[in-house]
Enzyme design. Structure first.
Site, PDB file in Angstrom:
ATOM      1  N   SER A   1      24.433  -0.341  13.633  1.00 34.34           N
ATOM      2  CA  SER A   1      25.596  -0.297  12.725  1.00 34.34           C
ATOM      3  C   SER A   1      25.204  -0.020  11.287  1.00 34.34           C
ATOM      4  O   SER A   1      24.429  -0.790  10.706  1.00 34.34           O
ATOM      5  CB  SER A   1      26.315  -1.648  12.693  1.00 34.34           C
ATOM      6  OG  SER A   1      26.585  -2.115  13.952  1.00 34.34           O
TER       7      SER A   1
ATOM      8  N   HIS B   1      29.626   3.488  13.798  1.00 33.70           N
ATOM      9  CA  HIS B   1      28.892   4.066  14.931  1.00 33.70           C
ATOM     10  C   HIS B   1      29.399   5.492  15.151  1.00 33.70           C
ATOM     11  O   HIS B   1      30.520   5.697  15.590  1.00 33.70           O
ATOM     12  CB  HIS B   1      29.115   3.234  16.196  1.00 33.70           C
ATOM     13  CG  HIS B   1      28.457   1.896  16.125  1.00 33.70           C
ATOM     14  ND1 HIS B   1      27.400   1.546  16.918  1.00 33.70           N
ATOM     15  CD2 HIS B   1      28.683   0.841  15.320  1.00 33.70           C
ATOM     16  CE1 HIS B   1      27.017   0.320  16.615  1.00 33.70           C
ATOM     17  NE2 HIS B   1      27.792  -0.129  15.647  1.00 33.70           N
TER      18      HIS B   1
ATOM     19  N   HIS C   1      28.145  -1.786  23.102  1.00 35.95           N
ATOM     20  CA  HIS C   1      27.853  -3.225  23.131  1.00 35.95           C
ATOM     21  C   HIS C   1      28.501  -3.856  24.348  1.00 35.95           C
ATOM     22  O   HIS C   1      29.581  -3.453  24.772  1.00 35.95           O
ATOM     23  CB  HIS C   1      28.392  -3.888  21.853  1.00 35.95           C
ATOM     24  CG  HIS C   1      27.772  -3.368  20.607  1.00 35.95           C
ATOM     25  ND1 HIS C   1      28.271  -2.263  19.941  1.00 35.95           N
ATOM     26  CD2 HIS C   1      26.690  -3.785  19.903  1.00 35.95           C
ATOM     27  CE1 HIS C   1      27.507  -2.041  18.874  1.00 35.95           C
ATOM     28  NE2 HIS C   1      26.549  -2.939  18.836  1.00 35.95           N
TER      29      HIS C   1
ATOM     30  N   TYR D   1      29.913  -6.675  24.318  1.00 37.89           N
ATOM     31  CA  TYR D   1      31.181  -7.311  23.919  1.00 37.89           C
ATOM     32  C   TYR D   1      32.366  -6.349  23.937  1.00 37.89           C
ATOM     33  O   TYR D   1      33.511  -6.763  23.931  1.00 37.89           O
ATOM     34  CB  TYR D   1      31.057  -7.990  22.539  1.00 37.89           C
ATOM     35  CG  TYR D   1      30.814  -7.053  21.375  1.00 37.89           C
ATOM     36  CD1 TYR D   1      31.816  -6.220  20.874  1.00 37.89           C
ATOM     37  CD2 TYR D   1      29.568  -6.995  20.762  1.00 37.89           C
ATOM     38  CE1 TYR D   1      31.587  -5.367  19.809  1.00 37.89           C
ATOM     39  CE2 TYR D   1      29.321  -6.169  19.698  1.00 37.89           C
ATOM     40  CZ  TYR D   1      30.343  -5.342  19.234  1.00 37.89           C
ATOM     41  OH  TYR D   1      30.097  -4.501  18.191  1.00 37.89           O
ATOM     42  N   GLU D   2      32.078  -5.051  23.937  1.00 42.00           N
ATOM     43  CA  GLU D   2      33.176  -4.075  23.983  1.00 42.00           C
ATOM     44  C   GLU D   2      33.806  -4.034  25.375  1.00 42.00           C
ATOM     45  O   GLU D   2      34.829  -3.392  25.568  1.00 42.00           O
ATOM     46  CB  GLU D   2      32.657  -2.683  23.605  1.00 42.00           C
ATOM     47  CG  GLU D   2      32.275  -2.570  22.139  1.00 42.00           C
ATOM     48  CD  GLU D   2      31.629  -1.236  21.797  1.00 42.00           C
ATOM     49  OE1 GLU D   2      32.377  -0.300  21.446  1.00 42.00           O
ATOM     50  OE2 GLU D   2      30.395  -1.124  21.894  1.00 42.00           O
TER      51      GLU D   2
ATOM     52  N   ALA E   1      21.568  -4.434  13.093  1.00 43.01           N
ATOM     53  CA  ALA E   1      21.981  -5.307  11.998  1.00 43.01           C
ATOM     54  C   ALA E   1      21.991  -6.713  12.589  1.00 43.01           C
ATOM     55  O   ALA E   1      22.433  -6.903  13.722  1.00 43.01           O
ATOM     56  CB  ALA E   1      23.377  -4.925  11.536  1.00 43.01           C
TER      57      ALA E   1
ATOM     58  N   MET F   1      24.025  -8.865  18.418  1.00 37.43           N
ATOM     59  CA  MET F   1      24.797  -8.656  19.652  1.00 37.43           C
ATOM     60  C   MET F   1      24.356  -7.399  20.402  1.00 37.43           C
ATOM     61  O   MET F   1      25.141  -6.798  21.133  1.00 37.43           O
ATOM     62  CB  MET F   1      26.289  -8.560  19.304  1.00 37.43           C
ATOM     63  CG  MET F   1      26.827  -9.718  18.487  1.00 37.43           C
ATOM     64  SD  MET F   1      28.508  -9.399  17.937  1.00 37.43           S
ATOM     65  CE  MET F   1      28.716 -10.667  16.673  1.00 37.43           C
ATOM     66  N   SER F   2      23.118  -6.982  20.188  1.00 37.47           N
ATOM     67  CA  SER F   2      22.673  -5.741  20.843  1.00 37.47           C
ATOM     68  C   SER F   2      21.206  -5.858  21.220  1.00 37.47           C
ATOM     69  O   SER F   2      20.678  -6.960  21.363  1.00 37.47           O
ATOM     70  CB  SER F   2      22.879  -4.551  19.887  1.00 37.47           C
ATOM     71  OG  SER F   2      21.999  -4.666  18.772  1.00 37.47           O
TER      72      SER F   2
ATOM     73  N   ASN G   1      23.064 -10.520   6.609  1.00 32.61           N
ATOM     74  CA  ASN G   1      23.759 -11.716   6.108  1.00 32.61           C
ATOM     75  C   ASN G   1      22.982 -12.954   6.507  1.00 32.61           C
ATOM     76  O   ASN G   1      22.184 -12.910   7.437  1.00 32.61           O
ATOM     77  CB  ASN G   1      25.171 -11.788   6.722  1.00 32.61           C
ATOM     78  CG  ASN G   1      25.127 -11.753   8.245  1.00 32.61           C
ATOM     79  OD1 ASN G   1      24.972 -10.695   8.865  1.00 32.61           O
ATOM     80  ND2 ASN G   1      25.223 -12.907   8.848  1.00 32.61           N
TER      81      ASN G   1
ATOM     82  N   HIS H   1      32.677  -8.363   9.088  1.00 27.65           N
ATOM     83  CA  HIS H   1      32.044  -7.108   9.525  1.00 27.65           C
ATOM     84  C   HIS H   1      31.815  -6.210   8.307  1.00 27.65           C
ATOM     85  O   HIS H   1      30.825  -5.478   8.234  1.00 27.65           O
ATOM     86  CB  HIS H   1      32.940  -6.429  10.563  1.00 27.65           C
ATOM     87  CG  HIS H   1      32.371  -5.150  11.117  1.00 27.65           C
ATOM     88  ND1 HIS H   1      31.144  -5.106  11.749  1.00 27.65           N
ATOM     89  CD2 HIS H   1      32.835  -3.877  11.121  1.00 27.65           C
ATOM     90  CE1 HIS H   1      30.886  -3.857  12.125  1.00 27.65           C
ATOM     91  NE2 HIS H   1      31.900  -3.093  11.747  1.00 27.65           N
TER      92      HIS H   1
HETATM   93  N1  HPA Z   1      25.565 -12.774  14.020  1.00 22.93           N
HETATM   94  C1  HPA Z   1      25.603 -11.935  15.063  1.00 22.93           C
HETATM   95  N2  HPA Z   1      25.507 -10.623  14.934  1.00 22.93           N
HETATM   96  C2  HPA Z   1      25.331 -10.117  13.705  1.00 22.93           C
HETATM   97  C3  HPA Z   1      25.278 -10.942  12.562  1.00 22.93           C
HETATM   98  C4  HPA Z   1      25.395 -12.348  12.735  1.00 22.93           C
HETATM   99  O1  HPA Z   1      25.355 -13.147  11.777  1.00 22.93           O
HETATM  100  N3  HPA Z   1      25.106 -10.125  11.502  1.00 22.93           N
HETATM  101  C5  HPA Z   1      25.039  -8.857  11.992  1.00 22.93           C
HETATM  102  N4  HPA Z   1      25.188  -8.850  13.324  1.00 22.93           N
END
Ligand code: HPA
Length: 283
Positions: A32, A63, A85, A87-88, A115, A213-214, A237, A249
């Site tokens: 991302s 993406h 992903h 989750y999609e 990310a 998440m990937s 973050n 996001h």
């Molecule tokens: N958690 C999960 N996935 C992420 C995060 C997070 O804090 N930041 C970027 N992708």
């Protein structure tokens, strides 16, 4: 009748070969907001995912959904901008389809980028981390289901899910370019919710340094095919509970754009070090 996975991969690989005679040695999946490295690729052949058989388009902001073949400092590379992903809602087989396809093109090294949230309290947004290992906390595995002998063994070894040679190469590149590069463990969770502060505490206890998440399914699928993996997380973050700010996001995307510059610098130096030329053919 359902088309067997191996045949689907072969058809996708063949369609790429029909579009380009490039035989990539290194594959890269850009996460991302981390797509800027793609601009460095020379003699580009761009193939939108929608033109590749058995591929889906991508829907998440940031993406682009395309494959770029070309060369970088004389090394032929295949770059995927945009991933699927879990989750999609895609089945794991679809999540790892792009990975299996670029591995099928004959690459020897796959670089996975993402990310991620910083679980390690020393990490700051904008930092990079070389992935030394992962925790699969997604509740699934891309190799679940019937064994497909063409793709790899039933019980693959994951003791070097991220090649030690690649980790060392990335650390050397960071030293040469003067970039701060942490090393650590990536925890892959299903998402799409960000974690709760209690979950982040749990992850730290479990030994995680970053969370996302990937990447985990892709690393598993590539290792299964005998392709060595290098992984880099861009810490976008502080993970939940480590800052007073709420996670969005948008924040992730904004920071990843900033990190993309550092990631590109690191990749530019590292790619020549990550080429590995044993006698190996694609699918
Ligand atoms: N958690 C999960 N996935 C992420 C995060 C997070 O804090 N930041 C970027 N992708």
């Amino acid at each position: 009748m359902q088309i067997p996975i191996y045949q689907k991969i072969k058809e996708a690989v063949q369609s790429i070969k029909n579009n380009s005679s490039i035989e990539p040695e290194v594959g890269i999946i850009l996460g991302s907001g981390l797509g800027s490295f793609a601009e460095k690729i020379e003699n580009q052949v761009v193939i939108p995912y929608t033109e590749i058989p058995h591929f889906h388009g991508t829907s998440i902001e940031g993406h682009a959904g395309k494959m770029i073949l070309g060369s970088f400092r004389g090394i032929s590379i295949a770059c995927l901008q945009g991933r699927f992903h879990f989750y999609e809602g895609y089945p794991m087989e679809d999540v790892v389809f792009p990975t299996r396809m670029i591995c099928g093109l004959g690459i020897q090294t796959l670089i996975l980028t993402n990310a991620a949230g910083g679980v390690n309290t020393r990490f700051r947004p904008g930092d990079l981390m070389v992935i030394e290992d992962h925790l699969n906390l997604m509740g699934d595995n891309p190799l679940r289901g019937s064994q497909v002998a063409h793709l790899g063994p039933r019980f693959p070894d994951l003791s070097e899910a991220y090649s030690k040679t690649c980790v060392e190469a990335l650390i050397n590149s960071a030293k040469e370019t003067g970039l701060l590069l942490h090393r650590g463990v990536y925890a892959g969770l299903l998402g799409p919710t960000y974690e709760t502060p209690a979950e982040i505490k749990m992850l730290r206890t479990l030994g995680a340094d970053a969370v996302g998440m990937s990447t985990v399914p892709e690393s598993i699928a590539a290792n299964h095919l005998g392709v060595r993996v290098a992984g880099i997380s861009c810490i976008t973050n502080l993970a939940a509970g480590l800052s007073t700010q709420k996670l969005t996001h948008q924040e992730v995307m904004e920071t990843s754009k900033m990190s993309a510059k550092k990631l590109t610098e690191l990749l530019e130096n590292a790619i020549p070090k990550l080429v590995h030329r044993p006698n190996k053919e694609g699918l």
